[in-house]
Design a protein around this motif. Structure first.
Motif, short mmCIF file in Angstrom:
data_model
loop_
_atom_site.label_atom_id
_atom_site.label_comp_id
_atom_site.label_asym_id
_atom_site.label_seq_id
_atom_site.Cartn_x
_atom_site.Cartn_y
_atom_site.Cartn_z
N GLU A 38 0.83 -1.20 0.00
CA GLU A 38 0.00 0.00 0.00
C GLU A 38 0.87 1.26 0.00
O GLU A 38 0.63 2.20 -0.77
N MET A 42 1.07 3.96 -3.13
CA MET A 42 0.78 5.37 -2.87
C MET A 42 1.96 6.25 -3.21
O MET A 42 1.80 7.34 -3.77
N GLN A 393 -15.33 7.44 3.14
CA GLN A 393 -15.17 6.04 3.50
C GLN A 393 -16.33 5.53 4.34
O GLN A 393 -16.35 4.35 4.70
N SER A 463 -12.26 3.57 -1.50
CA SER A 463 -10.89 3.23 -1.10
C SER A 463 -9.90 4.23 -1.70
O SER A 463 -10.28 5.09 -2.51
N THR A 464 -8.63 4.11 -1.30
CA THR A 464 -7.60 5.02 -1.81
C THR A 464 -7.42 4.88 -3.31
O THR A 464 -7.33 5.88 -4.04
N HIS A 468 -8.21 7.74 -6.40
CA HIS A 468 -7.26 8.12 -7.45
C HIS A 468 -7.84 7.85 -8.83
O HIS A 468 -7.67 8.64 -9.77
N HIS A 489 -3.66 9.35 2.25
CA HIS A 489 -4.31 8.55 1.21
C HIS A 489 -4.92 9.42 0.11
O HIS A 489 -5.22 8.90 -0.97
N ASP A 490 -5.09 10.71 0.36
CA ASP A 490 -5.63 11.59 -0.68
C ASP A 490 -4.55 12.14 -1.61
O ASP A 490 -4.88 12.73 -2.64
#
Length: 793
Positions: A38, A42, A393, A463-464, A468, A489-490
């Motif tokens: 993860e 990212m 979320q 979700s992340t 995206h 996560h953004d």
């Protein structure tokens, strides 16, 4: 690891041991490495190349314009090479190059961006990247989070479930004095990570500064109202173990050491978390003075009540209690703090505690109220033609309730229905978790279909990766995307967007990727500064239309010199004065011009995003520039005729005029002019032509205030522009008094009279006012007509 899903991060069954060997060697199982983790994915997404900004597009346009000007001037220089008196010809070519080159353009663009940055700062929006101030006004899609940006991030307790009764905080009454109620509030204060900041002595209870997450702060503030002394309560119940709340297990567990009524030490365990997680660990439920077994029927009742609170947009936390009577646990926690003040060993043994067979205390529901400015901001956003995508979320039911609170969804309609003509702006709630098990390419395809088929979207359970993909899909579909984020996560979505917007106090990586920072973390602030960015684009085009109007005069003077042989050209120093003092300085005041119409009721000009377009060139060069050039030529011919040179005498005189060896050039009346006399006359011509251009630009400056609106109706609130008008008039007066810059070495060259000059120029000023006023009148009378397509820049 066992999982029913394709994503390792969605698995609920996972066992992890020590992740490193301190000494010797060890064995481990690698679930993922590098970009497959993860953090790796990212990081890779966060360092992708940013989308091209609007500023870069404008830079290309300006570069093409400069190349065209340089190519034309080079071609003309090549064509005129070899003529007699090459020095004079080179000077004329260089003057044309300076006249056509937009020396003022970088200063105008920078000043406009800086001024917009200051205005945005006043509206609680800090600009980290000046390019973002220009791109923001072109946004067609805004991707925003729901909690924090559209809510106040200041929770308050709204309902309390205790003794099988749901109590409203506004109407507690006698129920607030019951033992079970007090026990529940004490548990919410003890199983709580929020603390009161130092230096709050004497401050009212509800105004004390606190540190912690917003939910714990809300519970602690409510405890300040109900309980007499929170500090004494926490001292009597010393915390000896603490398992912090995490999104994986969704519970917080604390162990406290206290004394019973007989003064004997005892340990109590408190649990706080999601209702479905806490209730599975409980075996009994205390109702008033009796303790009942928590059977399945009672659990269903409590869980259905919790679901109802979630659908109403409440954050629900359940609480449970247990006394630790095991001798081993008592001995372990009694010695926890011996010689170990602080550090990682203070709460070392909480994992060994049995967290089952608890007693259910009740539930506390908190409410995150929406910002009062959000509904109006939603209307402005939709009227401006901006698509709104809200991601969260949270589960779909809670996302729906929050969307109803902030005004994204109309209260009287079903958000799962398609938009109708009666309610065209109804958003749709989409559960993104149903696509989480599919392959990435299938999820991207679903996201594109959702974006194309819905006006606005509320994406729940996002979700992340999906966040995206949403930003990336909008960009690939041709939209200009602005993404609001606040967590690590953004960051990938912000990097994929055209404008990254961060909330105040966000993660460091998120702030580093942002172009703008919302100091009040409000969505309404972003919508407000979109109007400032749009106003910047409109005012920049007005400033350029004002400055480019002198190009026609430069071109016609150049053509008359070479094609007709008239001894008229604008000197290099006069060109610099014209570019800097006459064009640049007054044009900067147009940046401060207020909007002439509501810019937030217009569609984004994605397909007309050109600072230099054909309509602007037509108005500045043909309509306005031709009249200004006519005024200059009329002033020149009238002045030369007054000195004895009629227009027919001036034809093909440019070579002889600049020949210092000739002292016998005769005018129309037979009078001979020496080289020195011609130099003095040329200085006077240079001054009077510069006065004519300045006077016409003064008129043009006032007319350029508006593109469509009536000048009198628009008003003259821009006091800087009024000062610029007086400044241009002062330049005309000074040119009558002072000698031209090219003739400072001569004496007695200035014999100009302001009244004579004004009598020659006023017809062209009136003509320019009548023409532009008439054009604006017909633009207002016939909107979307051919005239607007041709002249509305």
């Amino acid at each position: 690891m066992t999982s029913k899903t394709l994503s390792k991060w969605s698995s609920s069954n996972m066992g992890m041991a020590c992740t490193h060997a301190i000494s010797g060697f060890g064995y481990g199982v690698a679930l993922a490495c590098g970009r497959n983790t993860e953090a790796g994915s990212m990081t890779a997404l966060s360092f992708k190349e940013r989308s091209p900004s609007r500023w870069e597009k404008h830079q290309k346009q300006i570069s093409y314009y400069l190349l065209l000007v340089a190519a034309v001037c080079f071609l003309l220089l090549c064509c005129t090479t070899g003529f007699e008196h090459g020095q004079t010809l080179y000077e004329v070519n260089l003057s044309l190059l300076l006249g056509l080159t937009p020396l003022y353009l970088p200063f105008i663009l920078y000043w406009g961006l800086r001024r917009t940055k200051v205005d945005m700062r006043r509206k609680q929006c800090h600009v980290r990247n000046l390019r973002g101030t220009s791109t923001l006004g072109l946004s067609t899609v805004i991707v925003s989070d729901l909690v924090g940006t559209m809510t106040k991030r200041r929770m308050r307790v709204s309902e309390i479930f205790v003794d099988m009764a749901l109590l409203s905080v506004d109407n507690l009454g006698v129920s607030a004095q019951s033992p079970r109620f007090i026990e529940l509030i004490q548990a919410s204060v003890l199983c709580n990570d929020a603390v009161i900041c130092p230096g709050n002595i004497g401050v009212p209870k509800m105004q004390k500064d606190m540190y912690g997450n917003i939910l714990d702060i809300a519970l602690l503030k409510f405890g300040l109202i109900i309980l007499p002394n929170i500090d004494l309560l926490r001292q009597d119940h010393e915390k000896v173990a603490n398992k912090h709340y995490t999104s994986e297990d969704k519970v917080q567990v604390t162990v406290h050491r206290t004394r019973d009524a007989d003064g004997q030490l005892k340990l109590i365990l408190l649990m706080k978390g999601h209702c479905d997680v806490v209730i599975r660990r409980c075996s009994t439920f205390a109702i008033r003075d009796e303790e009942l077994p928590l059977d399945e029927q009672l659990q269903e009742i409590i869980l259905s009540l919790a679901d109802g609170l979630l659908e109403a947009g409440r954050h629900v936390r359940a609480f449970a209690y247990k006394e630790l009577s095991d001798e081993l646990e008592f001995r372990r926690f009694s010695q926890v703090n011996t010689g170990l003040e602080g550090g990682e060993y203070k709460y070392r043994d909480y994992l060994a505690v049995d967290t089952y067979s608890l007693r259910f205390l009740g539930m506390i529901a908190t409410y995150n109220p929406p910002r009062s400015t959000i509904p109006k901001a939603m209307d402005r956003c939709r009227a401006a033609g901006i698509k709104l995508i809200v991601v969260t979320q949270r589960k779909p039911k809670m996302a729906k309730a929050l969307a109803l609170d902030v005004g994204i969804l109309p209260a009287a309609s079903d958000p799962f229905q398609a938009p109708t003509k009666r309610m065209p702006y109804v958003a749709d709630v989409v559960d993104m978790s149903v696509y989480a098990d599919e392959k990435p390419q299938h999820q991207r395809r679903h996201i594109e279909h959702l974006l194309l088929n819905h006006r606005d979207l509320v994406c729940a359970g996002t979700s992340t990766d999906q966040l995206h993909w949403i930003a990336d899909a909008c960009r690939r579909l041709g939209a200009v995307v602005s993404v609001i984020g606040g967590t690590l996560h953004d960051t990938p979505a912000m990097r994929s967007s055209h404008v990254g917007v961060a909330r105040y106090g966000c993660a460091v990586m998120c702030e580093a990727s942002a172009d703008l920072i919302l100091l009040d973390s409000s969505f309404a602030t972003l919508v407000s500064v979109v109007g400032d960015s749009r106003l910047l684009f409109e005012n920049l085009k007005k400033a350029l239309a004002y400055c480019l109007a002198t190009n026609t005069c430069n071109l016609l003077v150049y053509c008359s010199f070479f094609l007709l042989g008239i001894p008229l050209h604008i000197h290099i120093m006069d060109e610099l004065i014209l570019a800097i003092l006459v064009n640049l300085v007054p044009a900067l005041t147009l940046i401060y011009e207020p909007p002439e119409e509501n810019l937030m009721q217009q569609m984004p000009k994605v397909y007309d995003d050109f600072l230099l377009n054909s309509r602007l060139f037509f108005v500045s060069h043909i309509l306005v520039g031709t009249i200004e050039a006519a005024a200059v030529f009329m002033t020149y011919f009238v002045f030369m005729a007054d000195k004895g040179f009629l227009p027919r005498t001036l034809l093909d005189l440019h070579i002889a005029w600049n020949d210092d060896m000739l002292d016998d050039i005769t005018d129309s009346f037979g009078q001979e002019w020496s080289s020195e006399a011609r130099q003095q006359l040329e200085c006077q011509v240079s001054s009077i032509c510069l006065m004519a251009i300045t006077a016409m630009q003064c008129t043009n400056l006032v007319l350029t205030k508006t593109g469509r609106a009536n000048l009198l109706a628009h008003g003259f609130r821009n006091w800087r522009l009024l000062l610029a008008v007086l400044y241009l008039i002062l330049i005309c007066v000074l040119l009558c008094i002072m000698d031209s810059t090219v003739c400072l070495r001569l004496e007695g060259t200035n014999e100009l009279h302001f009244g004579h000059f004004l009598w020659t120029n006023w017809p062209f000023m009136v003509l320019l006012v009548l023409l532009e006023s008439t054009r604006r009148y017909f633009l207002r009378l016939f909107p979307d007509s051919w005239l607007e397509l041709v002249t509305m820049y």
